[in-house]
Design an enzyme around this catalytic site. Structure first.
Site, PDB file in Angstrom:
ATOM      1  N   ARG A 104       0.839  -1.201   0.000  1.00 16.24           N
ATOM      2  CA  ARG A 104       0.000   0.000   0.000  1.00 16.24           C
ATOM      3  C   ARG A 104       0.868   1.242   0.000  1.00 16.24           C
ATOM      4  O   ARG A 104       1.789   1.357   0.803  1.00 16.24           O
ATOM      5  CB  ARG A 104      -0.858   0.044   1.270  1.00 16.24           C
ATOM      6  CG  ARG A 104      -2.062  -0.764   1.212  1.00 16.24           C
ATOM      7  CD  ARG A 104      -3.062  -0.457   2.295  1.00 16.24           C
ATOM      8  NE  ARG A 104      -2.607   0.171   3.516  1.00 16.24           N
ATOM      9  CZ  ARG A 104      -3.427   0.615   4.456  1.00 16.24           C
ATOM     10  NH1 ARG A 104      -4.725   0.512   4.285  1.00 16.24           N
ATOM     11  NH2 ARG A 104      -2.980   1.161   5.562  1.00 16.24           N
ATOM     12  N   THR A 108      -1.372   7.538  -0.514  1.00 22.29           N
ATOM     13  CA  THR A 108      -2.678   7.367  -1.196  1.00 22.29           C
ATOM     14  C   THR A 108      -3.438   6.145  -0.667  1.00 22.29           C
ATOM     15  O   THR A 108      -4.640   6.018  -0.885  1.00 22.29           O
ATOM     16  CB  THR A 108      -2.481   7.169  -2.707  1.00 22.29           C
ATOM     17  OG1 THR A 108      -1.789   5.917  -2.916  1.00 22.29           O
ATOM     18  CG2 THR A 108      -1.666   8.297  -3.325  1.00 22.29           C
ATOM     19  N   ASP A 200       0.151  -2.922  12.173  1.00 18.43           N
ATOM     20  CA  ASP A 200       0.618  -3.346  10.850  1.00 18.43           C
ATOM     21  C   ASP A 200       0.926  -4.841  10.907  1.00 18.43           C
ATOM     22  O   ASP A 200       1.885  -5.278  11.558  1.00 18.43           O
ATOM     23  CB  ASP A 200       1.869  -2.555  10.466  1.00 18.43           C
ATOM     24  CG  ASP A 200       2.290  -2.834   9.039  1.00 18.43           C
ATOM     25  OD1 ASP A 200       2.347  -1.885   8.236  1.00 18.43           O
ATOM     26  OD2 ASP A 200       2.550  -4.022   8.708  1.00 18.43           O
ATOM     27  N   ASP A 203       4.464  -6.020   9.817  1.00 20.74           N
ATOM     28  CA  ASP A 203       5.492  -5.677  10.807  1.00 20.74           C
ATOM     29  C   ASP A 203       5.397  -6.583  12.029  1.00 20.74           C
ATOM     30  O   ASP A 203       6.424  -6.979  12.600  1.00 20.74           O
ATOM     31  CB  ASP A 203       5.340  -4.214  11.247  1.00 20.74           C
ATOM     32  CG  ASP A 203       5.856  -3.248  10.191  1.00 20.74           C
ATOM     33  OD1 ASP A 203       6.608  -3.683   9.296  1.00 20.74           O
ATOM     34  OD2 ASP A 203       5.503  -2.065  10.262  1.00 20.74           O
TER      35      ASP A 203
HETATM   36  C1  PRP Z   1      -1.427  -4.775   4.452  1.00 19.76           C
HETATM   37  C2  PRP Z   1      -2.280  -6.015   4.588  1.00 19.76           C
HETATM   38  C3  PRP Z   1      -3.096  -5.985   3.335  1.00 19.76           C
HETATM   39  C4  PRP Z   1      -3.302  -4.499   3.107  1.00 19.76           C
HETATM   40  C5  PRP Z   1      -4.685  -4.144   3.526  1.00 19.76           C
HETATM   41  O1  PRP Z   1      -0.357  -4.998   3.633  1.00 19.76           O
HETATM   42  O2  PRP Z   1      -1.536  -7.184   4.755  1.00 19.76           O
HETATM   43  O3  PRP Z   1      -2.457  -6.576   2.219  1.00 19.76           O
HETATM   44  O4  PRP Z   1      -2.345  -3.814   3.921  1.00 19.76           O
HETATM   45  O5  PRP Z   1      -4.970  -2.825   3.262  1.00 19.76           O
HETATM   46  P1  PRP Z   1      -6.063  -2.377   2.212  1.00 19.76           P
HETATM   47  O6  PRP Z   1      -7.286  -3.182   2.463  1.00 19.76           O
HETATM   48  O7  PRP Z   1      -6.254  -0.929   2.549  1.00 19.76           O
HETATM   49  O8  PRP Z   1      -5.516  -2.539   0.826  1.00 19.76           O
HETATM   50  P2  PRP Z   1       0.761  -3.878   3.329  1.00 19.76           P
HETATM   51  O9  PRP Z   1       0.408  -3.123   2.096  1.00 19.76           O
HETATM   52  O10 PRP Z   1       0.990  -3.087   4.578  1.00 19.76           O
HETATM   53  O11 PRP Z   1       2.020  -4.727   2.939  1.00 19.76           O
HETATM   54  P3  PRP Z   1       2.871  -5.792   3.780  1.00 19.76           P
HETATM   55  O12 PRP Z   1       2.008  -7.007   3.929  1.00 19.76           O
HETATM   56  O13 PRP Z   1       4.021  -6.022   2.901  1.00 19.76           O
HETATM   57  O14 PRP Z   1       3.240  -5.186   5.099  1.00 19.76           O
HETATM   58  N1  URA Z   2      -2.652  -2.991   6.934  1.00 21.25           N
HETATM   59  C1  URA Z   2      -2.339  -3.439   8.160  1.00 21.25           C
HETATM   60  O1  URA Z   2      -1.389  -4.207   8.317  1.00 21.25           O
HETATM   61  N2  URA Z   2      -3.088  -3.047   9.201  1.00 21.25           N
HETATM   62  C2  URA Z   2      -4.137  -2.216   9.052  1.00 21.25           C
HETATM   63  O2  URA Z   2      -4.801  -1.894  10.053  1.00 21.25           O
HETATM   64  C3  URA Z   2      -4.439  -1.755   7.763  1.00 21.25           C
HETATM   65  C4  URA Z   2      -3.687  -2.157   6.717  1.00 21.25           C
END
Ligand code: PRP
Ligand code: URA
Length: 209
Positions: A104, A108, A200, A203
């Site tokens: 993400r 944005t 997150d 993380d």
């Molecule tokens: C997180 C999560 C989803 C997304 C959800 O991933 O694991 O994939 O955000 O958010 P959304 O519904 O608003 O799209 P992130 O993009 O943080 O990546 P990561 O798993 O690599 O930490």
């Molecule tokens: N991605 C995450 O990991 N946590 C949230 O709450 C939203 C998006």
């Protein structure tokens, strides 16, 4: 409209409550993701197709149900979705595994694709998309688009924690996808994080940040 399942199982609730706590460390968090994946996966896969097969028991021959059709596909959305895979694989060890890499944009909140490798013949498989978080729903919508472009037409999506905004978006864009949720939270904050949520997910699973 497809199925929406929001778990009220005390084991799932208890485990997600521990995951929400800021003091829960990476090792325990990872273990709990795996356990909840297995419990939620059990619900999500209860309508997998079966066929009768003849087996010989020590006493006689009989017709018994076994999983039918091409092997299902588990598709985690990287990175956090990877934490779900071992739990589902424990249920269906023969499943094929695809990977969709999305991150993400921090400003944005729109998802960006950086990887996509999927098993062949998705049109003949049950496809189980897995990701801990359904926040704005952007990542889930894009991931469903990607598996549909590869032919998938029997899609289930599974999330640990969701919120009303993400669920509404996913249902609007993909009304044919069955959705399984461990806990339904209140809302998104101004950074598009789920409240109360668990922070997150990536993380917390990988100990980054
Ligand atoms: C997180 C999560 C989803 C997304 C959800 O991933 O694991 O994939 O955000 O958010 P959304 O519904 O608003 O799209 P992130 O993009 O943080 O990546 P990561 O798993 O690599 O930490
Ligand atoms: N991605 C995450 O990991 N946590 C949230 O709450 C939203 C998006």
């Amino acid at each position: 409209m497809a199925k929406v399942f929001i778990s009220d199982h005390p084991l799932i609730q208890h485990k997600i409550s521990i995951m929400r706590q800021q003091t829960t460390g990476t090792k325990e968090f990872r273990q709990l993701v795996e356990e909840v994946a297995m419990l939620l996966g059990y619900e999500a896969l209860r309508d997998l197709p079966t066929e009768l097969v003849e087996v010989q028991t020590p006493l006689e021959k009989c017709q018994v149900p076994m999983l039918a059709g091409k092997k299902m596909a588990i598709v985690p959305i990287l990175r956090a979705g990877l934490g779900f895979v071992s739990g589902i694989q424990a249920l269906v060890p023969s499943a094929r595994i695809g990977h969709i890499g999305l991150y993400r944009d921090p400003v944005t909140h729109e998802p960006h694709e950086y990887f996509c490798k999927l098993p062949a013949h998705l049109e003949e498989r049950v496809v189980l998309l897995v990701d801990p978080m359904l926040a704005t729903g952007g990542s889930a919508v894009d991931a469903v688009n990607l598996v549909k472009q590869k032919g998938a037409n029997n899609i289930k999506a599974m999330f640990l924690v969701a919120c009303p905004e993400g669920l509404a978006r996913l249902q609007k864009e993909h009304p044919d996808v069955d959705i399984y949720i461990g806990a339904m939270d209140r809302e998104l904050n101004e950074h598009a994080y789920i409240l109360p949520g668990l922070g997150d997910a990536g993380d917390r699973i990988y100990g980054t940040r």
